[in-house]
Design a protein around this motif. Structure first.
Motif, short mmCIF file in Angstrom:
data_model
loop_
_atom_site.label_atom_id
_atom_site.label_comp_id
_atom_site.label_asym_id
_atom_site.label_seq_id
_atom_site.Cartn_x
_atom_site.Cartn_y
_atom_site.Cartn_z
N ASP A 111 0.69 -1.61 -0.09
CA ASP A 111 0.32 -0.33 0.25
C ASP A 111 0.85 1.17 -0.18
N ASN A 112 2.01 0.92 -1.01
CA ASN A 112 2.74 2.54 -0.65
C ASN A 112 3.54 2.84 0.16
N HIS A 113 3.79 1.90 1.27
CA HIS A 113 4.89 1.86 2.27
C HIS A 113 5.46 0.89 2.20
N LEU A 114 7.21 1.01 2.78
CA LEU A 114 8.18 -0.06 2.90
C LEU A 114 7.80 -0.53 3.52
N THR A 115 8.10 -2.35 4.29
CA THR A 115 7.68 -2.64 4.83
C THR A 115 9.20 -2.93 5.76
N THR A 116 10.05 -2.49 5.50
CA THR A 116 11.32 -3.68 5.36
C THR A 116 11.56 -2.19 6.70
N VAL A 117 11.47 -0.29 6.86
CA VAL A 117 11.91 0.43 6.98
C VAL A 117 11.17 0.95 7.25
N ASP A 118 11.40 1.86 8.35
CA ASP A 118 11.09 3.23 9.10
C ASP A 118 11.42 4.15 8.02
N GLU A 119 10.73 4.50 7.30
CA GLU A 119 10.04 5.53 6.48
C GLU A 119 10.37 6.63 7.04
N ASP A 120 10.11 7.26 7.47
CA ASP A 120 10.14 8.46 8.71
C ASP A 120 11.38 8.24 9.54
N ALA A 121 12.25 7.20 10.09
CA ALA A 121 13.61 7.68 10.60
C ALA A 121 14.93 6.77 9.54
N VAL A 122 14.67 6.98 8.29
CA VAL A 122 14.92 7.22 7.15
C VAL A 122 15.47 8.15 7.32
N ALA A 123 14.73 9.00 6.35
CA ALA A 123 13.90 10.23 6.28
C ALA A 123 15.48 11.23 7.51
N ARG A 124 15.20 11.22 8.70
CA ARG A 124 15.76 11.57 9.55
C ARG A 124 16.85 11.45 9.70
N SER A 125 17.55 10.31 8.94
CA SER A 125 19.02 9.64 9.73
C SER A 125 20.10 10.48 8.26
N THR A 126 18.61 10.83 7.06
CA THR A 126 19.88 11.90 6.07
C THR A 126 19.46 12.50 5.89
N ARG A 127 19.00 13.00 6.53
CA ARG A 127 18.90 14.79 7.33
C ARG A 127 20.23 14.94 8.35
N GLU A 128 20.05 14.57 9.42
CA GLU A 128 21.55 14.72 9.60
C GLU A 128 22.71 14.30 9.39
N GLU A 129 22.45 13.15 8.77
CA GLU A 129 23.93 13.57 7.90
C GLU A 129 24.07 14.32 6.47
N ALA A 130 23.37 14.84 5.97
CA ALA A 130 23.55 15.57 5.49
C ALA A 130 23.81 17.03 5.75
N ARG A 131 22.94 17.01 6.98
CA ARG A 131 23.90 18.14 7.48
C ARG A 131 25.50 18.06 8.17
N ARG A 132 25.51 17.05 8.85
CA ARG A 132 26.79 16.82 8.93
C ARG A 132 27.78 16.89 8.12
N LEU A 133 27.47 16.19 7.07
CA LEU A 133 28.95 16.39 6.33
C LEU A 133 29.10 17.72 5.29
N ALA A 134 28.10 18.56 5.05
CA ALA A 134 27.75 19.81 5.09
C ALA A 134 28.92 20.62 6.39
N ARG A 135 27.96 20.61 7.15
CA ARG A 135 29.15 21.64 8.56
C ARG A 135 31.25 21.11 8.00
N ILE A 136 30.75 19.59 7.68
CA ILE A 136 32.12 19.54 7.65
C ILE A 136 33.18 19.98 7.15
N ALA A 137 32.58 19.40 5.51
CA ALA A 137 32.97 20.08 4.08
C ALA A 137 33.48 21.87 3.82
N ALA A 138 32.05 22.66 5.02
CA ALA A 138 32.32 24.44 5.33
C ALA A 138 33.78 24.07 6.23
N GLU A 139 34.17 23.01 6.64
CA GLU A 139 35.06 23.08 7.89
C GLU A 139 36.41 23.38 7.31
N GLY A 140 36.48 22.69 5.68
CA GLY A 140 37.22 22.57 5.16
C GLY A 140 38.24 21.52 5.84
#
Length: 458
Positions: free
Chosen positions: A429-458
């Motif tokens: 029914d249009n939803h994944l049964t194997t993983v929590d989509e909201d949890a995946v979204a949160r972790s990708t957002r957090e890691e994207a921000r962490r990577l951007a911060r590290i890259a900005a620091e050089g």
């Protein structure tokens, strides 16, 4: 032990077999992880051990979509450098990509896989070639994410040994030595590659591209792949600039260069192949070298229009690829069905370039050919693996289109009522049964921000 059966019936079916057999109302029977039968009308009476019956009224069943080229790590760098050509885009993003680590790779892979699986992909490929020093077990993180999501998976273990100091584009600390790249690739094959029928994880040898890899890595990579009995993958002929680069550095165009290093053959597939002349296409057809066509990314980076109709006419195996989500922000393969048809009609063949059924074939059986698995997946036939998608076609978005295949390819993204991989439910029914989509979204957002911060620091 008797096989457990899933019965899907009362649905339209596009089998994508050799005859393009279709049923306006038919059935598919799955026994454990295999397709047991497919045909018109209701399923046979008297089936034993039926654990689930699915009424497919208003639906279309197709083989699961097969993604033949992707860069999962780019999920956490989407929306950047949106007005660049390929080389400028790479120069802009390599300094950020060079700072990824294991946690980022895992989160990005989970995001990429979740988006594809929810949209009907049952077999995914990741060409991962950025292995910064001290970043952790990136290959293991990606393979683990695929197992968690439940899709069939090929890791194209990439590599780069030509950094900035050697005239390449990536920073020196993001490339490996020739010896380290070959050793790590071989270790990945030894640890993870499963050549058996029904395998959920396979490995390919995949140096990145002519402008980030030495000739010796190309040659020895091909020798390694053939010694180990695995497939070979790389980028090829993506841009005019790449062609000029090859002629200046090697004295020949990309296809001739690939042939000189052992990189044409039925065990090879290349991403993009946009700038190919008649001779190049003939060489691919003669050798059975496959192509991962990535129309959205090619348009995003203004690379050009690959000559897919001419490739198909020459007998070149062609599948579809999402490509990295930093050059295809949607991150799902349905877009590529539509764009493969539309963009190719802007080329020389115009309205006769591709039709909807050819586009669906590229995204299913064509992809299976490219990955060397056409005997196992890519069409709905008895004895093949049960990788199937049940698309809901009776909603507002599609209900007024009489032909369900045309509705699927040219219409809006259709909801996935059920997706099976190896007979196991991955989407319901249009939803994944194997993983929590909201949890995946949160972790990708957090890691994207962490990577951007590290890259900005050089």
């Amino acid at each position: 032990m008797a096989a457990s059966r899933i019965v899907i019936e009362n649905c339209a079916i596009a089998t994508v077999d050799a005859n393009d057999t279709e049923y306006a109302s038919g059935h598919v029977v799955v026994a454990d992880n295999l397709i047991e039968s497919v045909g018109a009308g209701r399923a046979p009476a008297g089936l034993e051990n039926v654990v689930r019956r699915v009424d497919g009224t208003g639906h279309l069943v197709t083989p699961g979509l097969v993604n033949t080229h992707h860069h999962f790590y780019q999920w956490i760098t989407r929306g950047l450098a949106t007005d660049h050509n390929l080389f400028d885009w790479l120069v802009a993003l390599y300094p950020t990509w060079a700072r990824i680590d294991e946690s980022m790779a895992r989160a990005a892979a989970r995001g990429s896989l979740a988006m594809m699986a929810r949209g009907g992909v049952t077999t995914a490929t990741d060409h991962h070639y950025v292995y910064p020093r001290g970043a952790g077990d990136l290959s293991g993180a990606i393979i683990g994410a695929a197992a968690e999501t439940g899709v069939r998976f090929t890791l194209a273990r990439g590599s780069m040994d030509r950094g900035e100091s050697d005239g390449g584009l990536p920073p020196d600390f993001a490339v490996e030595s020739l010896e380290d790249a070959l050793a790590a690739t071989e270790a990945t094959v030894d640890r993870y590659h499963d050549a058996s029928f029904g395998s959920m994880t396979q490995i390919a040898v995949a140096p990145c591209s002519p402008f980030s890899v030495s000739t010796e890595l190309m040659r020895q990579g091909a020798e390694l792949a053939r010694r180990k009995g695995v497939r070979l993958h790389t980028h090829g002929s993506e841009t005019v600039e790449e062609e000029q680069f090859c002629k200046e550095l090697f004295g020949m165009g990309p296809t001739d260069y690939f042939e000189s290093t052992g990189w044409l053959g039925s065990d090879v597939w290349m991403a993009h192949c946009v700038h190919m002349n008649d001779s190049d296409i003939a060489a691919f057809g003669r050798t059975g070298t496959g192509v991962a066509h990535c129309p959205s990314s090619n348009a995003r980076l203004a690379a050009g229009i690959a000559r897919v109709p001419d490739m198909l006419k020459a007998g070149v195996p062609v599948g579809l690829g999402v490509d990295g989500t930093a050059s295809n922000e949607s991150g799902e393969l349905h877009t590529e069905l539509r764009n493969a048809l539309l963009i190719n009609r802007l080329g020389a063949h115009r309205e006769s370039a591709l039709n909807a059924r050819q586009a669906l074939r590229l995204g299913t059986y064509g992809g299976a050919q490219v990955l060397g698995r056409a005997g196992q997946i890519g069409s709905i036939e008895a004895g093949k693996l049960a990788d199937l998608v049940l698309w809901k076609m009776d909603t507002l978005a599609h209900a007024s289109i009489a032909d369900p295949v045309i509705a699927l390819v040219l219409g809006a993204a259709a909801p996935v009522t059920l997706s099976l991989v190896n007979g196991r439910t991955v989407v319901e029914d249009n939803h994944l049964t194997t993983v929590d989509e909201d949890a995946v979204a949160r972790s990708t957002r957090e890691e994207a921000r962490r990577l951007a911060r590290i890259a900005a620091e050089g």
